[in-house]
Design an enzyme around this catalytic site. Structure first.
Site, PDB file in Angstrom:
ATOM      1  N   LYS A   1       0.915  -1.209   0.148  1.00 32.10           N
ATOM      2  CA  LYS A   1       0.116  -0.151   0.142  1.00 32.10           C
ATOM      3  C   LYS A   1       0.839   1.276  -0.042  1.00 32.10           C
ATOM      4  O   LYS A   1       2.016   1.228   0.501  1.00 32.10           O
ATOM      5  CB  LYS A   1      -0.966   0.093   1.062  1.00 32.10           C
ATOM      6  CG  LYS A   1      -2.115   1.332   1.253  1.00 32.10           C
ATOM      7  CD  LYS A   1      -2.812   1.167   2.338  1.00 32.10           C
ATOM      8  CE  LYS A   1      -3.845   2.188   2.414  1.00 32.10           C
ATOM      9  NZ  LYS A   1      -4.829   2.048   3.515  1.00 32.10           N
TER      10      LYS A   1
ATOM     11  N   SER B   1      -9.480   2.414   2.438  1.00 26.60           N
ATOM     12  CA  SER B   1      -8.665   3.122   1.834  1.00 26.60           C
ATOM     13  C   SER B   1      -7.747   2.148   0.812  1.00 26.60           C
ATOM     14  O   SER B   1      -6.975   2.781  -0.034  1.00 26.60           O
ATOM     15  CB  SER B   1      -7.950   4.127   2.298  1.00 26.60           C
ATOM     16  OG  SER B   1      -7.100   3.391   3.445  1.00 26.60           O
TER      17      SER B   1
ATOM     18  N   SER C   1     -10.077   0.013   6.515  1.00 27.23           N
ATOM     19  CA  SER C   1      -9.335   0.177   5.234  1.00 27.23           C
ATOM     20  C   SER C   1      -8.870  -1.086   4.678  1.00 27.23           C
ATOM     21  O   SER C   1      -8.521  -0.981   3.411  1.00 27.23           O
ATOM     22  CB  SER C   1      -8.339   1.183   5.326  1.00 27.23           C
ATOM     23  OG  SER C   1      -9.200   2.756   5.390  1.00 27.23           O
TER      24      SER C   1
END
Length: 505
Positions: A96, A171, A195
């Protein structure tokens, strides 16, 4: 560059900002008093701090063109590996883009960090490389991770591989989309309100938010210290177990990991689930926005566990409905103070501070703040409003109340080995158009967290597993366990995966 002695006018202005009334003589005296402490700052400029040195040579990689990135899920592609052999040998991992990889651009989904290239590897990145894994690139994410959908990323919308007109979730949307599209078997995500679990649920993959403090976040950009989590996302339960085994455990830089208790996650794979007890959380199904078809898929999957000898019955935890309110009190001011006003690192935490990231973010805050997403602006303004007008009272009260939230779940988990509910009460929503009204853009970014965010404040591990489809879009079942008992969740997830009935629906 050195710290300059403030002028008399600057000192007078500083005092005025705090409501101090200083005489001219006092201003002069304070200027003299500043000299001693500022000498220490001069010495700090001369001292060399430790660095998180990369363990593998690498080229910076490249930003893929649209033809190579149909879902917008990659921010950057790389091929970083060592000659090490280990649990991740032959496995590609997407990272990420709020996690530092040395020499590789990092944007955290935001124009505020555009152009920044860290010089350090986060602890989890080092552990992956030392276990034989290959860093395949940086997965795109939402603007500073302040969205549970996938339309606020500055590098472009992230699309759901099951239906590109729908959100991948956020996210960690890029991480989930890359796994769902088969480009990598596993990825790292972050979770402060859901997320990891939201995009995993909406993209039909496996995603585990570990117990708070199990996985270090050293070298990652935070949102709020007390709810920050990093965890594994994968195409199978085994992929999640492998990655969790490698990244979990105490890290000398992250004081949250002092109490970390790791388990034998690989041994939990395929371990018979007979005799385990699951509490079906009543409050997890009754939200106004709950889709009955999603509820049905989740309940059917729980019932099917009976074939594996798992006992299940309904349980009520009323605090689950107040958990989101407690979470809001914690994260709004926490994020405004630590991430935004704290320039991506905050202060007063004993840990590793990536200075280059802090400086890059400060430059972005000073020049491009108007270009951030509506959700970032919302958190900044609302968090600051609460801080200025209520002097942190509600943040402090929420931090105290989180203990009661945790105790309520703990009480239920004394009787049950896990609690079960829909991960998200509905399937992936359509991506709003670029010209959507401000209110719409904000609402669809934040309207899905009713079941997820409470476990960020309670710190319990939560594992979402795919359990079917509604109108072609995946449904996730979330299981929540006792602190540091991820092995039980893996054991139950293995039983669901082995049954496989949901894959046909």
């Amino acid at each position: 560059m050195g710290v300059r002695l403030p002028t008399l006018e600057q000192i007078d202005n500083l005092g005025s900002d705090f409501g101090l009334v200083l005489t001219a003589d006092e201003v002069v005296a304070f200027q003299q008093a500043f000299k001693g402490p500022l000498a220490s700052y001069g010495r700090l400029d001369e001292l060399v701090p430790p660095a998180l040195a990369p363990v593998a040579p690498r080229s910076p990689g490249y930003r893929p063109a649209q033809a190579e990135n149909p879902y917008g899920a990659w921010y950057w592609k790389t091929n970083i590996k060592t000659s090490a052999e280990g649990l991740l040998s032959g496995k590609k991992v997407a990272i990420k883009d709020n996690i530092c990889v040395a020499g590789v651009p990092m944007m955290n989904g935001s124009v505020l960090l555009e152009g920044y290239v860290p010089e350090l590897d986060a602890t989890v990145v080092t552990r992956i490389l030392e276990a034989g894994g290959t860093i395949a690139g940086k997965a795109a994410c939402e603007d500073l991770c302040f969205s549970g959908a996938s339309h606020t990323c500055a590098s472009g919308v992230i699309r759901n591989p099951h239906n590109p007109a729908h959100s991948a979730g956020g996210s960690s949307g890029g991480s989930a989309a890359l796994v769902a599209a088969g480009e990598v078997p596993m990825a790292l995500g972050g979770d402060q309100g859901g997320s990891i679990r939201t995009p995993s649920s909406w993209c039909g993959i496996y995603g585990l938010k570990p117990t708070w403090g199990l996985v270090p976040t050293t070298g990652s950009m935070p949102i709020s210290y007390s709810v920050d989590h990093c965890g594994p996302m994968g195409a199978s339960v085994e992929d999640v177990a492998r990655l969790l085994t490698v990244i979990s455990g105490h890290d000398g830089w992250d004081t949250r990991t002092i109490s970390a208790r790791t388990g034998d996650y690989m041994a939990a794979l395929g371990k018979p689930a007979r005799g385990l007890r699951v509490g079906i959380l009543r409050e997890g199904f009754g939200h106004p926005e709950s889709d009955p078809a999603v509820n049905e898929k989740v309940r059917a999957t729980i019932a099917a566990l009976g074939k594996a000898g798992v006992e299940a019955e309904e349980v009520s935890v009323p605090w689950h409905l107040d958990g989101p309110h407690v979470w809001s009190g914690v994260i709004l001011e926490g994020a405004a103070e630590m991430m935004l006003k704290g320039y991506g690192v905050g202060n007063n935490i004993q840990g590793y501070y990536p200075l280059s990231m802090q400086e890059a973010f400060a430059r972005g805050m000073g020049t491009r703040l108007n270009d951030v997403s509506p959700t970032v602006k919302l958190v900044l303004m609302l968090g600051e409003y609460m801080h200025r007008n209520y002097h942190g009272r509600y943040h402090s009260k929420a931090q105290n109340l989180r203990v009661l939230v945790r105790r309520a779940y703990d009480a239920a988990l004394e009787k049950y080995d896990a609690l079960a509910m829909p991960t998200i009460p509905f399937t992936a929503t359509p991506i709003p158009p670029a010209d959507a009204p401000l209110g719409t853009a904000i609402d669809v970014a934040l309207n899905m967290q009713a079941n997820t965010c409470s476990f960020d404040v309670s710190g319990h591990p939560a594992f979402t597993v795919p359990c079917g489809r509604v109108n072609g879009l995946p449904v996730g079942l979330m299981m929540v366990g006792r602190h540091f008992e991820e092995t039980t969740l893996i054991q139950l997830a293995s039983a669901i995966e082995a049954a496989g009935d949901w894959k046909l629906n």
